[in-house]
Design a protein around this motif. Structure first.
Motif, PDB file in Angstrom:
ATOM      1  N   UNK A  33      45.774  39.207  24.228  1.00 12.49           N
ATOM      2  CA  UNK A  33      47.165  39.590  23.958  1.00 12.49           C
ATOM      3  C   UNK A  33      48.083  38.367  23.992  1.00 12.49           C
ATOM      4  N   UNK A  34      47.873  37.479  24.941  1.00 15.51           N
ATOM      5  CA  UNK A  34      48.715  36.283  25.052  1.00 15.51           C
ATOM      6  C   UNK A  34      48.475  35.325  23.889  1.00 15.51           C
ATOM      7  N   UNK A  35      47.212  35.183  23.488  1.00 12.72           N
ATOM      8  CA  UNK A  35      46.899  34.304  22.357  1.00 12.72           C
ATOM      9  C   UNK A  35      47.538  34.839  21.085  1.00 12.72           C
ATOM     10  N   UNK A  36      47.449  36.149  20.878  1.00 11.19           N
ATOM     11  CA  UNK A  36      48.087  36.750  19.703  1.00 11.19           C
ATOM     12  C   UNK A  36      49.600  36.623  19.761  1.00 11.19           C
ATOM     13  N   UNK A  37      50.131  36.490  20.973  1.00 17.20           N
ATOM     14  CA  UNK A  37      51.571  36.329  21.140  1.00 17.20           C
ATOM     15  C   UNK A  37      52.042  34.905  20.921  1.00 17.20           C
ATOM     16  N   UNK A  38      51.112  34.000  20.620  1.00 19.82           N
ATOM     17  CA  UNK A  38      51.489  32.630  20.287  1.00 19.82           C
ATOM     18  C   UNK A  38      51.126  31.581  21.314  1.00 19.82           C
ATOM     19  N   UNK A  39      50.567  31.982  22.453  1.00 22.04           N
ATOM     20  CA  UNK A  39      50.180  31.004  23.466  1.00 22.04           C
ATOM     21  C   UNK A  39      48.868  30.323  23.078  1.00 22.04           C
ATOM     22  N   UNK A  40      48.698  29.090  23.551  1.00 20.34           N
ATOM     23  CA  UNK A  40      47.451  28.385  23.287  1.00 20.34           C
ATOM     24  C   UNK A  40      46.325  29.024  24.088  1.00 20.34           C
ATOM     25  N   UNK A  41      45.113  28.839  23.619  1.00 21.56           N
ATOM     26  CA  UNK A  41      43.957  29.412  24.308  1.00 21.56           C
ATOM     27  C   UNK A  41      43.847  28.835  25.711  1.00 21.56           C
ATOM     28  N   UNK A  42      44.107  27.530  25.851  1.00 22.75           N
ATOM     29  CA  UNK A  42      44.010  26.889  27.162  1.00 22.75           C
ATOM     30  C   UNK A  42      44.985  27.506  28.163  1.00 22.75           C
ATOM     31  N   UNK A  43      46.223  27.720  27.716  1.00 20.59           N
ATOM     32  CA  UNK A  43      47.243  28.283  28.610  1.00 20.59           C
ATOM     33  C   UNK A  43      46.963  29.749  28.921  1.00 20.59           C
ATOM     34  N   UNK A  44      46.499  30.478  27.913  1.00 17.37           N
ATOM     35  CA  UNK A  44      46.301  31.919  28.075  1.00 17.37           C
ATOM     36  C   UNK A  44      45.047  32.271  28.860  1.00 17.37           C
ATOM     37  N   UNK A  45      44.073  31.373  28.885  1.00 15.59           N
ATOM     38  CA  UNK A  45      42.778  31.705  29.491  1.00 15.59           C
ATOM     39  C   UNK A  45      42.689  31.387  30.979  1.00 15.59           C
ATOM     40  N   UNK A  46      43.757  30.833  31.556  1.00 18.89           N
ATOM     41  CA  UNK A  46      43.718  30.474  32.974  1.00 18.89           C
ATOM     42  C   UNK A  46      43.425  31.669  33.870  1.00 18.89           C
ATOM     43  N   UNK A  47      44.089  32.783  33.592  1.00 22.50           N
ATOM     44  CA  UNK A  47      43.868  33.987  34.388  1.00 22.50           C
ATOM     45  C   UNK A  47      42.466  34.511  34.249  1.00 22.50           C
ATOM     46  N   UNK A  48      41.923  34.453  33.045  1.00 24.29           N
ATOM     47  CA  UNK A  48      40.552  34.924  32.795  1.00 24.29           C
ATOM     48  C   UNK A  48      39.549  34.079  33.567  1.00 24.29           C
ATOM     49  N   UNK A  49      39.742  32.773  33.558  1.00 23.57           N
ATOM     50  CA  UNK A  49      38.835  31.881  34.291  1.00 23.57           C
ATOM     51  C   UNK A  49      38.864  32.209  35.781  1.00 23.57           C
ATOM     52  N   UNK A  50      40.052  32.474  36.309  1.00 20.31           N
ATOM     53  CA  UNK A  50      40.184  32.823  37.718  1.00 20.31           C
ATOM     54  C   UNK A  50      39.463  34.113  38.061  1.00 20.31           C
ATOM     55  N   UNK A  51      39.588  35.104  37.193  1.00 18.99           N
ATOM     56  CA  UNK A  51      38.923  36.388  37.417  1.00 18.99           C
ATOM     57  C   UNK A  51      37.400  36.230  37.331  1.00 18.99           C
ATOM     58  N   UNK A  52      36.940  35.441  36.372  1.00 20.82           N
ATOM     59  CA  UNK A  52      35.503  35.208  36.240  1.00 20.82           C
ATOM     60  C   UNK A  52      34.949  34.526  37.493  1.00 20.82           C
ATOM     61  N   UNK A  53      35.682  33.532  37.988  1.00 28.29           N
ATOM     62  CA  UNK A  53      35.242  32.820  39.183  1.00 28.29           C
ATOM     63  C   UNK A  53      35.233  33.747  40.395  1.00 28.29           C
ATOM     64  N   UNK A  54      36.292  34.533  40.545  1.00 33.37           N
ATOM     65  CA  UNK A  54      36.381  35.467  41.670  1.00 33.37           C
ATOM     66  C   UNK A  54      35.278  36.513  41.588  1.00 33.37           C
ATOM     67  N   UNK A  55      35.020  37.006  40.383  1.00 32.44           N
ATOM     68  CA  UNK A  55      33.962  37.990  40.191  1.00 32.44           C
ATOM     69  C   UNK A  55      32.586  37.418  40.506  1.00 32.44           C
ATOM     70  N   UNK A  56      32.379  36.147  40.152  1.00 35.82           N
ATOM     71  CA  UNK A  56      31.088  35.507  40.432  1.00 35.82           C
ATOM     72  C   UNK A  56      30.852  35.398  41.939  1.00 35.82           C
ATOM     73  N   UNK A  57      31.904  35.037  42.686  1.00 35.66           N
ATOM     74  CA  UNK A  57      31.768  34.923  44.141  1.00 35.66           C
ATOM     75  C   UNK A  57      31.493  36.298  44.753  1.00 35.66           C
ATOM     76  N   UNK A  58      32.197  37.323  44.255  1.00 37.29           N
ATOM     77  CA  UNK A  58      31.980  38.678  44.761  1.00 37.29           C
ATOM     78  C   UNK A  58      30.548  39.130  44.488  1.00 37.29           C
ATOM     79  N   UNK A  59      30.053  38.818  43.297  1.00 36.05           N
ATOM     80  CA  UNK A  59      28.684  39.212  42.944  1.00 36.05           C
ATOM     81  C   UNK A  59      27.664  38.511  43.832  1.00 36.05           C
ATOM     82  N   UNK A  60      27.891  37.218  44.088  1.00 37.91           N
ATOM     83  CA  UNK A  60      26.944  36.459  44.910  1.00 37.91           C
ATOM     84  C   UNK A  60      26.976  36.905  46.371  1.00 37.91           C
ATOM     85  N   UNK A  61      28.172  37.267  46.845  1.00 35.48           N
ATOM     86  CA  UNK A  61      28.291  37.693  48.243  1.00 35.48           C
ATOM     87  C   UNK A  61      27.882  39.145  48.433  1.00 35.48           C
ATOM     88  N   UNK A  62      27.910  39.911  47.332  1.00 36.46           N
ATOM     89  CA  UNK A  62      27.580  41.323  47.426  1.00 36.46           C
ATOM     90  C   UNK A  62      28.643  42.143  48.126  1.00 36.46           C
TER      91      UNK A  62
END
Length: 213
Positions: free
Chosen positions: A67-96
């Protein structure tokens, strides 16, 4: 030693810097974007299982990024939140554990708090270094006690912010209070960061008053 001849073009960096720092919060929409994946994760984990909760948070974060990319933001700026969620999800998965979703943010707060506090101890507060960098590193700002004190205050504000985040959220993590962890993450996120930003803008303006005239 301290003052330089006035150049009206030098006023812009401080003004623009304050605006950029405030804009980095994303305003109300930015706070909402940050909170949504967290809320989705907690709700999904309560209703289904941890893997489903992680997947739901990632899907929502991906949707927000698109949604942010379609709104005109760069991929780098818009993907910061996604990267954070992926990292947090990976830690949760590893810790169980669902609480593991918040572990990366907890330790990030600790490291950030130590770094900014150390910068004050060695008399090179981070906000002062940033202000001077934005002005080409041309000012001996640390020799002015008033300016240095202002940046000590601004930097210590961030140290208190990061320290509070770590202490509160680490305690909630130890008690496995996932729901309250989500509340603390949202409440101690952008709202408190905004306060620290306001103090930083004040320190920037004080620096400009002394040096860029």
């Amino acid at each position: 030693m301290t003052n330089q001849p006035h150049d009206s073009t030098q006023d812009a960096p401080t003004t623009d810097a304050g605006a950029r720092v405030v804009d980095s919060l994303g305003g109300t929409s930015g706070m909402i974007r940050t909170a949504i994946p967290v809320v989705v994760f907690v709700v999904a984990n309560a209703v289904w299982t941890l893997p489903v909760a992680i997947g739901a948070a990632v899907i929502v974060a991906l949707g927000l990024t698109i949604h942010r990319v379609r709104g005109g933001e760069s991929i780098a700026a818009a993907s910061g939140g996604l990267v954070g969620v992926l990292a947090a999800g990976a830690v949760a998965a590893m810790s169980g554990s669902a609480s593991g979703y918040f572990l990366l943010g907890i330790w990030t707060s600790l490291v950030a708090g130590v770094v900014v506090l150390a910068s004050v101890v060695i008399r090179r507060p981070v906000t002062g270094l940033l202000w001077n960098a934005l002005h080409g590193n041309r000012y001996a700002w640390r020799r002015n006690s008033s300016v240095r004190r202002a940046h000590d205050i601004a930097t210590l504000t961030f140290a208190v912010l990061f320290g509070a985040r770590y202490l509160v959220q680490d305690w909630l993590y130890d008690t496995d209070a996932t729901g309250w962890l989500a509340v603390a993450k949202i409440a101690m996120g952008a709202p408190l960061f905004a306060v620290a930003v306001l103090v930083t803008v004040w320190a920037f303006r004080r620096s400009t008053t002394h040096f860029v005239r």
